[in-house]
Structures are given as structure tokens and as C-alpha cells.
Write a protein that holds these residues in place. Sequence first.
Motif, PDB file in Angstrom:
ATOM      1  N   LYS A   1      52.913  64.085  60.921  1.00 44.70           N
ATOM      2  CA  LYS A   1      52.417  64.790  59.606  1.00 44.70           C
ATOM      3  C   LYS A   1      53.432  66.376  59.594  1.00 44.70           C
ATOM      4  CE  LYS A   1      48.536  63.091  57.731  1.00 44.70           C
ATOM      5  NZ  LYS A   1      48.233  62.986  56.389  1.00 44.70           N
ATOM      6  N   THR A   2      53.931  66.619  58.503  1.00 45.27           N
ATOM      7  CA  THR A   2      54.568  67.918  58.512  1.00 45.27           C
ATOM      8  C   THR A   2      53.604  69.091  58.708  1.00 45.27           C
ATOM      9  OG1 THR A   2      54.448  67.868  56.085  1.00 45.27           O
ATOM     10  CG2 THR A   2      56.382  66.899  56.955  1.00 45.27           C
ATOM     11  N   ASP A   3      54.196  70.136  59.161  1.00 43.70           N
ATOM     12  CA  ASP A   3      53.507  71.515  59.690  1.00 43.70           C
ATOM     13  C   ASP A   3      53.905  72.532  58.350  1.00 43.70           C
ATOM     14  OD1 ASP A   3      56.056  72.541  60.163  1.00 43.70           O
ATOM     15  OD2 ASP A   3      55.879  72.656  62.245  1.00 43.70           O
ATOM     16  N   ASP A   4      53.567  73.613  58.545  1.00 45.12           N
ATOM     17  CA  ASP A   4      53.546  74.586  57.533  1.00 45.12           C
ATOM     18  C   ASP A   4      54.847  74.731  57.115  1.00 45.12           C
ATOM     19  OD1 ASP A   4      50.820  75.149  57.648  1.00 45.12           O
ATOM     20  OD2 ASP A   4      50.887  76.988  58.932  1.00 45.12           O
ATOM     21  N   LEU A   5      55.896  74.542  57.933  1.00 51.24           N
ATOM     22  CA  LEU A   5      57.365  74.614  57.585  1.00 51.24           C
ATOM     23  C   LEU A   5      58.025  73.361  57.405  1.00 51.24           C
ATOM     24  CD1 LEU A   5      58.514  77.374  60.474  1.00 51.24           C
ATOM     25  CD2 LEU A   5      58.254  77.736  57.943  1.00 51.24           C
ATOM     26  N   GLY A   6      57.339  72.355  57.000  1.00 53.28           N
ATOM     27  CA  GLY A   6      57.621  71.000  56.645  1.00 53.28           C
ATOM     28  C   GLY A   6      58.196  70.331  57.729  1.00 53.28           C
ATOM     29  N   VAL A   7      57.971  70.688  58.932  1.00 50.83           N
ATOM     30  CA  VAL A   7      58.795  69.841  60.064  1.00 50.83           C
ATOM     31  C   VAL A   7      57.988  68.693  60.315  1.00 50.83           C
ATOM     32  CG1 VAL A   7      59.536  70.053  62.259  1.00 50.83           C
ATOM     33  CG2 VAL A   7      59.881  71.844  60.816  1.00 50.83           C
ATOM     34  N   TYR A   8      58.529  67.539  60.849  1.00 49.08           N
ATOM     35  CA  TYR A   8      57.912  66.548  61.285  1.00 49.08           C
ATOM     36  C   TYR A   8      58.885  66.151  62.575  1.00 49.08           C
ATOM     37  CZ  TYR A   8      61.936  63.822  59.090  1.00 49.08           C
ATOM     38  OH  TYR A   8      63.086  63.189  58.717  1.00 49.08           O
ATOM     39  N   HIS A   9      57.985  65.455  63.664  1.00 53.85           N
ATOM     40  CA  HIS A   9      58.363  65.015  64.759  1.00 53.85           C
ATOM     41  C   HIS A   9      57.651  63.696  65.242  1.00 53.85           C
ATOM     42  CE1 HIS A   9      58.567  65.520  69.243  1.00 53.85           C
ATOM     43  NE2 HIS A   9      59.527  64.517  68.940  1.00 53.85           N
TER      44      HIS A   9
ATOM     45  N   VAL B   1      69.462  87.518  52.704  1.00 53.63           N
ATOM     46  CA  VAL B   1      69.137  86.382  52.909  1.00 53.63           C
ATOM     47  C   VAL B   1      68.167  85.591  52.052  1.00 53.63           C
ATOM     48  CG1 VAL B   1      68.492  84.543  54.712  1.00 53.63           C
ATOM     49  CG2 VAL B   1      69.982  86.637  55.242  1.00 53.63           C
ATOM     50  N   HIS B   2      68.542  84.520  51.358  1.00 53.39           N
ATOM     51  CA  HIS B   2      67.554  83.665  50.666  1.00 53.39           C
ATOM     52  C   HIS B   2      66.464  82.926  51.484  1.00 53.39           C
ATOM     53  CE1 HIS B   2      65.505  81.648  47.522  1.00 53.39           C
ATOM     54  NE2 HIS B   2      66.024  80.401  47.761  1.00 53.39           N
ATOM     55  N   TYR B   3      65.449  83.002  51.502  1.00 54.06           N
ATOM     56  CA  TYR B   3      64.398  82.309  52.387  1.00 54.06           C
ATOM     57  C   TYR B   3      63.098  82.227  51.662  1.00 54.06           C
ATOM     58  CZ  TYR B   3      61.695  81.237  56.579  1.00 54.06           C
ATOM     59  OH  TYR B   3      61.030  80.388  57.512  1.00 54.06           O
ATOM     60  N   PRO B   4      62.791  80.971  51.136  1.00 51.93           N
ATOM     61  CA  PRO B   4      61.699  80.802  50.219  1.00 51.93           C
ATOM     62  C   PRO B   4      60.297  80.531  50.905  1.00 51.93           C
ATOM     63  CG  PRO B   4      62.796  78.821  50.342  1.00 51.93           C
ATOM     64  CD  PRO B   4      63.317  79.969  51.235  1.00 51.93           C
ATOM     65  N   ALA B   5      60.136  80.606  52.232  1.00 51.04           N
ATOM     66  CA  ALA B   5      58.807  80.158  52.805  1.00 51.04           C
ATOM     67  C   ALA B   5      58.112  81.568  53.050  1.00 51.04           C
ATOM     68  CB  ALA B   5      59.014  79.681  54.176  1.00 51.04           C
ATOM     69  N   LYS B   6      56.685  81.390  53.018  1.00 53.55           N
ATOM     70  CA  LYS B   6      55.860  82.641  53.047  1.00 53.55           C
ATOM     71  C   LYS B   6      55.845  82.934  54.718  1.00 53.55           C
ATOM     72  CE  LYS B   6      52.967  81.183  49.219  1.00 53.55           C
ATOM     73  NZ  LYS B   6      51.443  80.840  48.884  1.00 53.55           N
ATOM     74  N   ALA B   7      56.030  81.946  55.574  1.00 47.06           N
ATOM     75  CA  ALA B   7      56.255  82.403  57.079  1.00 47.06           C
ATOM     76  C   ALA B   7      57.597  82.037  57.575  1.00 47.06           C
ATOM     77  CB  ALA B   7      54.994  81.648  57.493  1.00 47.06           C
ATOM     78  N   GLY B   8      57.866  82.605  58.796  1.00 46.85           N
ATOM     79  CA  GLY B   8      58.731  82.201  59.589  1.00 46.85           C
ATOM     80  C   GLY B   8      60.270  83.096  59.424  1.00 46.85           C
ATOM     81  N   ALA B   9      60.151  84.232  58.446  1.00 50.05           N
ATOM     82  CA  ALA B   9      61.163  84.911  58.477  1.00 50.05           C
ATOM     83  C   ALA B   9      61.507  85.424  59.561  1.00 50.05           C
ATOM     84  CB  ALA B   9      61.240  85.853  57.079  1.00 50.05           C
ATOM     85  N   SER B  10      60.749  85.993  60.228  1.00 52.21           N
ATOM     86  CA  SER B  10      61.051  86.905  61.509  1.00 52.21           C
ATOM     87  C   SER B  10      61.733  85.847  62.692  1.00 52.21           C
ATOM     88  CB  SER B  10      59.621  87.392  62.053  1.00 52.21           C
ATOM     89  OG  SER B  10      58.902  86.164  62.548  1.00 52.21           O
ATOM     90  N   LYS B  11      61.551  84.444  62.446  1.00 56.13           N
ATOM     91  CA  LYS B  11      62.316  83.547  63.394  1.00 56.13           C
ATOM     92  C   LYS B  11      63.849  83.344  63.031  1.00 56.13           C
ATOM     93  CE  LYS B  11      58.020  81.336  64.576  1.00 56.13           C
ATOM     94  NZ  LYS B  11      57.087  79.908  64.551  1.00 56.13           N
ATOM     95  N   VAL B  12      64.215  83.635  61.634  1.00 58.92           N
ATOM     96  CA  VAL B  12      65.637  83.610  61.377  1.00 58.92           C
ATOM     97  C   VAL B  12      66.565  84.923  62.165  1.00 58.92           C
ATOM     98  CG1 VAL B  12      67.206  83.912  59.536  1.00 58.92           C
ATOM     99  CG2 VAL B  12      65.040  83.011  59.192  1.00 58.92           C
ATOM    100  N   GLN B  13      67.499  84.125  63.105  1.00 57.98           N
ATOM    101  CA  GLN B  13      68.264  85.024  63.848  1.00 57.98           C
ATOM    102  C   GLN B  13      69.625  85.286  63.020  1.00 57.98           C
ATOM    103  OE1 GLN B  13      68.642  83.264  67.660  1.00 57.98           O
ATOM    104  NE2 GLN B  13      66.567  83.552  68.094  1.00 57.98           N
ATOM    105  N   ILE B  14      69.742  86.510  62.699  1.00 54.64           N
ATOM    106  CA  ILE B  14      71.042  87.081  61.913  1.00 54.64           C
ATOM    107  C   ILE B  14      71.707  88.210  62.911  1.00 54.64           C
ATOM    108  CG2 ILE B  14      72.049  88.246  60.146  1.00 54.64           C
ATOM    109  CD1 ILE B  14      70.207  85.988  59.288  1.00 54.64           C
ATOM    110  N   GLN B  15      73.034  87.832  63.047  1.00 54.28           N
ATOM    111  CA  GLN B  15      73.901  88.457  63.918  1.00 54.28           C
ATOM    112  C   GLN B  15      74.929  89.084  63.179  1.00 54.28           C
ATOM    113  OE1 GLN B  15      73.307  89.233  66.951  1.00 54.28           O
ATOM    114  NE2 GLN B  15      72.133  87.689  67.997  1.00 54.28           N
TER     115      GLN B  15
END
Length: 775
Positions: free
Chosen positions: A92-100, A219-233
Motif C-alpha cells: 500500500k502507498t503511504d502519504d508520499l505515494g511510496v510503495y515497497h 523549488v516546485h514541491y506539490p505535497a503537503k508534507a515532506g518539504a523539510s526532507k528536501v535537501q538543497i545545497q
Amino acid sequence: MINPPRLARYLSPRKALRLAGILAFFALTLPVARLHADTNTVLKQDTSVEPTSKGSVYGQVYDETDGSPVRNATVSVRYDNSFADKGDTVSKTDDLGVYHCNALIGRKSDNLDVGRLLTGGWFGLIVGAERNETRRVDISSLHIRVTCDGYKPFEGTVLCSRVEATKYLVRMQPILLAPVSASTVSSATEGWGIVSVKQCFAEPDIVNPGQKTLITALVHYPAKAGASKVQIQLYYIYQDKVQKKAMQLLSENGDGDVKYTVEFSPPGAKKGYVLPLTVHIDKSPLDILSGHDTARCILQYVTTDSEQKLAELRSDAFRHLQRDETTEAQAELKRLASDPLSDIWDDAELAVTSSIMHDTATMAYALGEVYKKTPENQEPEHQLALADYGIALTKNGDAAKAQSAVEAVVNSFQPRDRSKKVQLDLMVALGKAYLQEGKLEEAARVSKEMIHWKDYQYDLRALHFTDELNFQQSLKDLQHNPTPRNHQLYARMLLDRGRWEEGIDQLLIAKKEDSSLPGMQADLSYALLHFKNDESKKNPVPLDEALKEAESAVMIPGEKGKMIPTMDFHAWHSLAMLRLQKWLLQLQDNIPSSHNELAACVDTLLMALRTARSGSDINSGGAMPFLGYLGAQVTSIAGFAYPEATDDFIILRCIRSLISHPNDRLSLLDMGEALLLLNEPASAAIPINKALSLYPNSIEAKYESGLLAFAKGYLEGARKILSEVTNVNPYQPRALIILGKIYAEEGDLDSAAACIAEHEKIYGASNTISITSAM
């Protein structure tokens, strides 16, 4: 013979191919080839080639309309020719659409290493360091089904975006789900992503000593969560060293755009300079749009009024570059480059802009200035600058000057030291200058010497140079000595360039003068199979004769004259394609002997894949005094050494499936597409047409029938089919690209431009420009 250019399908970057080790390994392990395989070959799995172990599969599912992640979708990876509803192949996909989930992706094995056991310490015995592990990933795609409330289901082939053999996992390309109310279909994508750097800028972009600036990345980032996990250098180079600073999340607004900032103080200096800045997405929880993980800007440090005026002009030029206003940018860059206070940045950007405008004279001048301004103690930048300058001079018709400049640097090193101290690009520049001057012997000497460079076989410039050298040498040999053999060799060079009609003419000349030439019939068969016009109808392909020659080509004399199987992948691949064609034709005509042909085809594909296995990475596990080894020795292998082998593997997998499920849609389509990628349209037509007849409403089957029509030269039919496909699946990038090519060939440039614009609307336009690609 090398196959003509093909649509590329990429896995992770290949590791260096240790050819000598591979050949030695196969010489000890390969059985003698069975040219007349029995039918049991079809059913027996070869663990040296085919997957036997499950590994991890990661991917993400998105909403087609806005690119937002889809939560709680059910993802199932096909296993044993079926999609399960539960188990380790379902997720099942999680909040970020990820499946494993898990799937057969290769082979994972281990064994006890007696040598490590005897020489290792007690600690290694406890932690299991006395073992050898092998992790081999074979696949490049998987069959996946996705269902979710409110969306149309997806069931199809999904390509791997990345293969990580060391971790024994694969990451898949994104899957887009179309809402039930949409006119489009759910689809898998290639290169699509939702996260991208839209822009970066410095405020202010011109600073004085002691002044700070604020660097901002949008940065274009459409999700409501996870923006803090984006690493920009933030990256920049100062005093020949790459420096970086982490950027921090500043704000997030309602339209999906996120700001990251960092305060920056440029290094002080006694005079002004230009500092190019690059913002890069190092990590993101959502897929990144291919080629759009980077944005650039410039920061200018000034100390005088004269530098200030020049900086303002440079800022204007950079804004023109960002808006793709090439003509205006080049005019301002010329003014900058002619100023005594000009920066090396001005010359480099002038070179890039001029290459886009095909202004080779200005490009050569600008690259010459870059070379002059690059300090000699900056290696390898100094040599690379000279290489670009030399190639630009040759391209501008001044090969003698290029030869003189490059030869002086190359000859300053002893031949035995060059592979370690001379950049390969510099050797290419010298070789190209020799070719331009018609000095084939000197160019051949350079080509022979290049083999000692470790990256030679993966360097596109070097490979293109060697190919052009071989072509010119073949033409020269034919002009000086027009023997049947030289006609044949020149024909092969023409075929490698897709010049089918010219190649066929040369082969017919050679065959008329000497029909007994080795490989003659196989060459002619190969050419006629790929020729798009009606020539193949006028000259029926004698398939059995071509098969006989191909069978003899895979067996070579060994010790004491005993015939042994060759280690040449292309020889086995050519034989496999001919045997596959014969089996498909017999299957199409319901000939009873087709099963025997299939067994022989499977056996040949297995041999081809064994010889195509790529090199491996070996991690010894590390060791410490007294403790011994700290971990097991892990050997990681990813994919194959040849792109054709990737498609051979897919064909083998399809054959396995079609034996028990002859009407399987996904296997028929996978086989058809693989054969199209291998430039085998005659063979591809059989599974594609069967899939289309069984599943007339399948968009994938229609898409492949459009590709087939294009491959056969039926442009009008291909245009109609692919236009229908893109109406319901706009996320098929190759369909849009091929449509653009068709419109261009038909002279409809407006429609061709519209296809390109639509492609860029979905996949974006590259924001990086390479001088190399323009040369």
C-alpha cells in the motif's frame, strides 16, 4: 558488426567492465554450446543468467492531474505470471505515494570462504565475515498493477529508474493514476518528475567588499508534507575547490512552490570576479523531474567603478541567457569578452552561446580565450580547455592550428606516462585534427594509444572518433583496392550508420564478384531485414542460409583445432535474432517444428547473455589487526555490458511466460518493444500484431503498432496512430518525440514544434547546455 543507433534505455551508470576477468571466468565456466538444443532447454532455468531471488522494489504513485502523491493505492508486482492480492509482492502507498514490495530481480547467494575462515579472527567468525556474498540484479523492468478508489487502474510494464545491486533493490519510474472522470488513462512514465528547481537568484547579485547576499532557490514541491526532507545545497568553486552550503526551508505557499535560502558572504579579493553559483537538489522524498534538479545564477564581486559597469552589463547578458534570448546574449557577451577586465566566465558563456548559433569562428575564439585564462597549474582543467579549443578549431576548418597546439602538450609527456597524465579528451582532439587533415596513419596511432586509458570504452567522444576513423579508413581501403572484401567491410560501416540502401548496393557488388565471402549472406540478410522500402520484397531474405552462416560464426578454433564457442556477444546475439525470427514465422504459420526452433532460440539467448554479463564491484568487508575481517565479501553485479543484452533478457523472459500463457498481453508487448529497440521490425510485427488482435482497445498495443509503422517507414499511418495514443496518454514521451519527427519529415514544422512544446510542458526543457554536445 555494431548495431545502428537505438532508443536508449538506461539503468544506473555501469561500473567499469573488467573484460579480462570476465573472459577468464567464462572460459572456465561456460559449457560447450549446443547448436541443436533439445526442447528441455525451454523449460530449464539457467541460474547464471536468470533471476532466482526476491529483492526490494520501491516506487511512487501520483495523481495525473496535479502530480500530488496518491495515498492508500494497492500496488502488486507480477510474480509467477500472476498478480497477487496479498503477500510480499503487494504493498500500500503511504502519504508520499511510496510503495515497497518484493519481486524476482536477480540472484542473491552466499558461500563459506575457507581461505577467510583460516586466516580470519574470532570476531569475523562471530559476525559472519568468513563468507562470500553475490548480489546480482538482472531486470530493467517489472510488470505492475495499481488500483485505488477514485482512479482508473493501471496494469503494465514499468521501467527501473535506478538499480542498486549492493543493496539488492530497484527503484521504479513513477506511475500516474488518472481519475475515473478523466479522458486519459493511467500510465507509467519515463523521466517524469514533479519536484524541480524553477529558479535561483542572489539579492543583490553585485556586491562590494564586506557585503553579504541572500541566495534563494524556488523549488516546485506539490505535497503537503515532506518539504523539510528536501535537501538543497548551494555549490561554488573557489581556489580550485568545490565548496557547498546547505539551504534552509523558508516558506511554503498554496501553489506548491517552496523557498529555500542561505545567507552568503563571497570570499574577499583585491579585484573583482564572477562567482558562478549552482543550486542542486541532493535529496527529495518525491521524484525529481529529469534534468531539472539544478539551477544556476551568478554573483559578482566588484571593487571599482569600472568593474561595477561591467558587472551590470554581465547581469543583463545573464538575464538574456535565462530567457533563451541567444542573439541578444551573444551580442552582450561579445562586448564583455572584448573588455580588458573581462572574466573567464564571459568567454565560456560566449562559447556556449556561439555553439548554439553554429557560429564556429566565435566559438573557437572564445574557447581559445578560456584556454589562455586557465592557469597551467590547474589540472585537468587546463588540458580540458585545450581539448575544447582544439576540437572547436578543427570544427572551424583550422585543423593544422589545432594539431600544433594539442600535439605540443601531448608530446611533452612520454608515451608510457600519457594514460596517467594526459586527459583523454585531449587525445580525442588530436585524433580529430589528424582526421580533418587526412592523416589517417597518425589518427590510427592515437586511437591505438587511447586503449590504455581506463575510461576509453565509456567515453562518447573517444568512441565517436574511433568510429569515424574506421569509416574513413574503410573508404580509403576501398578506393585504393576495390576488392570484394573491401566492398563488404565498407558496407558494414554504412549499415552501422543506418545508410541501408548504400550498404545493400555495396554488398551486392561484393556478392556478385565473390559470393563465398565469409558472413556475406548474414550481412545481406541483416541489411534487407532493416531496409524500410520495398527492397526486401525484390530480394527475398534466405533465412536458412543466414542461419547457417551465423551458426558457424559462433564456433571458433581452439587448442589443437578443436571448435569452441566464441566469447563475442554480438555473434551470439545475431544468431539469437535469426533463430527468434524463424521461430516466430513458424509460430505464425502454425508449423509443428516451431517448438524445436524455440528451444534452439532459448539456448542461444542464454549463451548471448552469459557473454554479456557486466563487471562487478567487490567489497572485501574491511579488516583490522587482531580482529580480522569485519564483514563478508560482497560482490555486486548490475545489468549487462551491452544495451542489446538488456533487450535479449526481456525477450527471454517473455518467451518463458508465453510458453504457458501464449496470449499474455504484457509479454507480447514487451517482446515487440524489445525487438523494435533492437531494430528488428519484421520480428517485432508478429507479437505486436497478435497483441493488437487480441486486445484491440489496449493503448499500449496501439502505441507499439504506431512505433512499428514508423520503423517500417509508413509515416502517415504512424502519425494517425500515435496522435490517437497521445490524446489518451500524453505521458508517453517517445510518442511525442516520434510525432515531432514525422511532422518535420512531412514539412509541417508548426505541428513538429507543437509536439516539442507539449513534450516540454510535461517533461520540461533542459536547463543545462553542453559545449560538447554541440561539437
